[in-house]
Design a protein around this motif. Structure first.
Motif, PDB file in Angstrom:
ATOM      1  N   VAL A 105       4.641   1.713   6.576  1.00 33.94           N
ATOM      2  CA  VAL A 105       3.239   2.096   6.385  1.00 33.94           C
ATOM      3  C   VAL A 105       2.428   0.896   5.897  1.00 33.94           C
ATOM      4  CG1 VAL A 105       1.689   3.562   5.033  1.00 33.94           C
ATOM      5  CG2 VAL A 105       3.757   4.519   6.038  1.00 33.94           C
ATOM      6  N   GLY A 106       3.005   0.086   5.032  1.00 33.34           N
ATOM      7  CA  GLY A 106       2.317  -1.119   4.573  1.00 33.34           C
ATOM      8  C   GLY A 106       2.088  -2.125   5.685  1.00 33.34           C
TER       9      GLY A 106
ATOM     10  N   TRP B  26      14.762  -2.833   3.202  1.00 33.69           N
ATOM     11  CA  TRP B  26      13.344  -2.621   3.484  1.00 33.69           C
ATOM     12  C   TRP B  26      12.693  -3.842   4.086  1.00 33.69           C
ATOM     13  CZ3 TRP B  26       9.498  -5.600   1.573  1.00 33.69           C
ATOM     14  CH2 TRP B  26       9.820  -6.413   0.490  1.00 33.69           C
TER      15      TRP B  26
ATOM     16  N   CYS C 113       5.387   0.054  14.304  1.00 30.78           N
ATOM     17  CA  CYS C 113       5.726   0.313  12.902  1.00 30.78           C
ATOM     18  C   CYS C 113       6.646   1.517  12.749  1.00 30.78           C
ATOM     19  CB  CYS C 113       4.457   0.480  12.082  1.00 30.78           C
ATOM     20  SG  CYS C 113       3.616  -1.088  11.856  1.00 30.78           S
TER      21      CYS C 113
ATOM     22  N   ARG D  83      15.067   4.829  -5.260  1.00 29.98           N
ATOM     23  CA  ARG D  83      14.968   5.808  -4.183  1.00 29.98           C
ATOM     24  C   ARG D  83      15.190   5.105  -2.854  1.00 29.98           C
ATOM     25  NH1 ARG D  83       9.426   8.544  -5.789  1.00 29.98           N
ATOM     26  NH2 ARG D  83       9.793   9.692  -3.883  1.00 29.98           N
TER      27      ARG D  83
ATOM     28  N   GLU E 136      13.442   5.336  -0.037  1.00 33.19           N
ATOM     29  CA  GLU E 136      12.285   5.471   0.830  1.00 33.19           C
ATOM     30  C   GLU E 136      11.583   4.141   1.093  1.00 33.19           C
ATOM     31  OE1 GLU E 136       9.831   7.971  -1.480  1.00 33.19           O
ATOM     32  OE2 GLU E 136      10.909   9.772  -0.948  1.00 33.19           O
ATOM     33  N   LEU E 137      12.170   3.050   0.717  1.00 35.21           N
ATOM     34  CA  LEU E 137      11.461   1.783   0.798  1.00 35.21           C
ATOM     35  C   LEU E 137      11.170   1.363   2.233  1.00 35.21           C
ATOM     36  CD1 LEU E 137      13.252  -0.162  -2.038  1.00 35.21           C
ATOM     37  CD2 LEU E 137      11.042   0.945  -2.086  1.00 35.21           C
ATOM     38  N   GLN E 138      11.998   1.745   3.197  1.00 36.96           N
ATOM     39  CA  GLN E 138      11.749   1.369   4.583  1.00 36.96           C
ATOM     40  C   GLN E 138      10.476   2.033   5.101  1.00 36.96           C
ATOM     41  OE1 GLN E 138      14.577   2.739   3.496  1.00 36.96           O
ATOM     42  NE2 GLN E 138      16.300   1.432   4.029  1.00 36.96           N
ATOM     43  N   ALA E 139      10.281   3.309   4.781  1.00 31.91           N
ATOM     44  CA  ALA E 139       9.072   4.010   5.215  1.00 31.91           C
ATOM     45  C   ALA E 139       7.835   3.419   4.542  1.00 31.91           C
ATOM     46  CB  ALA E 139       9.181   5.498   4.913  1.00 31.91           C
ATOM     47  N   ASN E 140       7.943   3.083   3.273  1.00 27.79           N
ATOM     48  CA  ASN E 140       6.818   2.438   2.584  1.00 27.79           C
ATOM     49  C   ASN E 140       6.491   1.095   3.213  1.00 27.79           C
ATOM     50  OD1 ASN E 140       6.759   4.571   0.823  1.00 27.79           O
ATOM     51  ND2 ASN E 140       7.777   3.490  -0.844  1.00 27.79           N
ATOM     52  N   ALA E 141       7.501   0.338   3.571  1.00 25.76           N
ATOM     53  CA  ALA E 141       7.279  -0.954   4.219  1.00 25.76           C
ATOM     54  C   ALA E 141       6.636  -0.762   5.587  1.00 25.76           C
ATOM     55  CB  ALA E 141       8.590  -1.714   4.359  1.00 25.76           C
TER      56      ALA E 141
END
Length: 112
Positions: free
Chosen positions: A26-27, A85, A71, A17, A19-24
Protein backbone atom coordinates in the motif's frame (compact mmCIF):
# COMPACT_ATOMS: atom_id res chain seq x y z
CA UNK A 1 5.55 -8.45 23.94
CA UNK A 2 3.80 -11.41 25.54
CA UNK A 3 2.00 -11.86 28.85
CA UNK A 4 2.10 -15.32 30.36
CA UNK A 5 0.64 -16.80 33.51
CA UNK A 6 -0.14 -20.41 34.43
CA UNK A 7 0.72 -21.67 30.94
CA UNK A 8 -1.57 -19.19 29.17
CA UNK A 9 0.05 -16.71 26.78
CA UNK A 10 -1.38 -13.57 25.24
CA UNK A 11 0.33 -11.19 22.82
CA UNK A 12 0.33 -7.49 23.56
CA UNK A 13 -0.07 -4.70 20.99
CA UNK A 14 3.71 -4.47 20.65
CA UNK A 15 4.00 -8.07 19.43
CA UNK A 16 5.39 -8.37 15.89
CA UNK A 17 2.72 -8.92 13.27
CA UNK A 18 2.91 -10.54 9.86
CA UNK A 19 1.20 -7.76 7.90
CA UNK A 20 4.27 -5.82 6.84
CA UNK A 21 4.13 -6.99 3.21
CA UNK A 22 0.62 -5.58 2.74
CA UNK A 23 1.65 -2.31 4.40
CA UNK A 24 4.65 -2.09 2.08
CA UNK A 25 2.44 -2.77 -0.97
CA UNK A 26 0.00 0.00 0.00
CA UNK A 27 2.89 2.36 0.72
CA UNK A 28 4.51 1.63 -2.63
CA UNK A 29 1.16 2.17 -4.34
CA UNK A 30 0.78 5.54 -2.60
CA UNK A 31 4.30 6.50 -3.63
CA UNK A 32 3.77 5.48 -7.26
CA UNK A 33 0.50 7.39 -7.45
CA UNK A 34 2.14 10.45 -5.87
CA UNK A 35 4.92 10.38 -8.46
CA UNK A 36 2.42 9.93 -11.30
CA UNK A 37 0.26 12.85 -10.11
CA UNK A 38 3.35 15.02 -9.54
CA UNK A 39 4.67 14.40 -13.05
CA UNK A 40 1.28 14.92 -14.70
CA UNK A 41 0.66 18.09 -12.69
CA UNK A 42 4.11 19.47 -13.43
CA UNK A 43 3.60 18.82 -17.14
CA UNK A 44 0.33 20.73 -17.00
CA UNK A 45 1.99 23.65 -15.20
CA UNK A 46 5.01 23.81 -17.49
CA UNK A 47 3.14 23.27 -20.78
CA UNK A 48 -0.52 24.20 -20.20
CA UNK A 49 -1.48 24.04 -23.87
CA UNK A 50 0.74 21.17 -25.03
CA UNK A 51 0.92 18.37 -22.46
CA UNK A 52 -0.06 15.70 -24.97
CA UNK A 53 1.47 12.42 -23.77
CA UNK A 54 0.91 13.12 -20.08
CA UNK A 55 -2.89 13.08 -20.08
CA UNK A 56 -5.45 10.82 -18.48
CA UNK A 57 -6.53 9.23 -21.74
CA UNK A 58 -4.86 6.80 -22.45
CA UNK A 59 -1.47 7.06 -20.70
CA UNK A 60 -2.63 8.12 -17.22
CA UNK A 61 -5.32 5.47 -17.02
CA UNK A 62 -2.86 2.76 -18.07
CA UNK A 63 -0.36 3.87 -15.46
CA UNK A 64 -2.97 4.01 -12.72
CA UNK A 65 -4.26 0.49 -13.36
CA UNK A 66 -0.76 -0.91 -13.83
CA UNK A 67 0.33 0.60 -10.49
CA UNK A 68 -2.59 -1.10 -8.73
CA UNK A 69 -1.90 -4.37 -10.53
CA UNK A 70 1.82 -4.34 -9.81
CA UNK A 71 1.48 -3.47 -6.13
CA UNK A 72 -1.17 -6.07 -5.40
CA UNK A 73 0.43 -8.56 -7.76
CA UNK A 74 3.67 -8.33 -5.79
CA UNK A 75 2.30 -7.63 -2.29
CA UNK A 76 -0.20 -10.47 -2.02
CA UNK A 77 2.16 -13.26 -3.12
CA UNK A 78 4.84 -11.83 -0.82
CA UNK A 79 2.43 -11.98 2.11
CA UNK A 80 1.28 -15.50 1.21
CA UNK A 81 4.84 -16.77 0.73
CA UNK A 82 6.12 -15.07 3.88
CA UNK A 83 8.81 -13.09 2.06
CA UNK A 84 10.41 -10.16 3.89
CA UNK A 85 8.55 -6.86 3.56
CA UNK A 86 11.43 -5.11 1.80
CA UNK A 87 11.10 -7.41 -1.22
CA UNK A 88 7.79 -5.72 -2.13
CA UNK A 89 9.23 -2.27 -3.03
CA UNK A 90 12.34 -3.93 -4.41
CA UNK A 91 10.21 -5.80 -6.96
CA UNK A 92 7.25 -3.44 -7.42
CA UNK A 93 9.09 -0.22 -8.29
CA UNK A 94 11.13 -1.66 -11.19
CA UNK A 95 8.06 -3.50 -12.48
CA UNK A 96 5.99 -0.31 -12.41
CA UNK A 97 8.78 1.66 -14.10
CA UNK A 98 9.05 -1.04 -16.76
CA UNK A 99 5.30 -0.92 -17.32
CA UNK A 100 5.40 2.88 -17.67
CA UNK A 101 8.26 2.62 -20.17
CA UNK A 102 6.45 -0.09 -22.13
CA UNK A 103 3.22 1.96 -22.22
CA UNK A 104 5.18 5.00 -23.39
CA UNK A 105 6.81 3.04 -26.22
CA UNK A 106 3.45 1.56 -27.17
CA UNK A 107 1.85 5.01 -27.19
CA UNK A 108 4.66 6.44 -29.28
CA UNK A 109 4.26 3.68 -31.90
CA UNK A 110 0.49 4.17 -31.99
CA UNK A 111 0.45 7.93 -32.56
CA UNK A 112 1.50 9.22 -36.00
Amino acid sequence: MTLAEDGVRQDTLEAPRDELQANAAVGVLAGLLAVQFLVFGAARLVRPLDHAPLTWEPYGRWLLFSAFGVCFGVGLPAAWAGLPWWTVPLAAVPLAAGAAFWFRLRLRRRTP
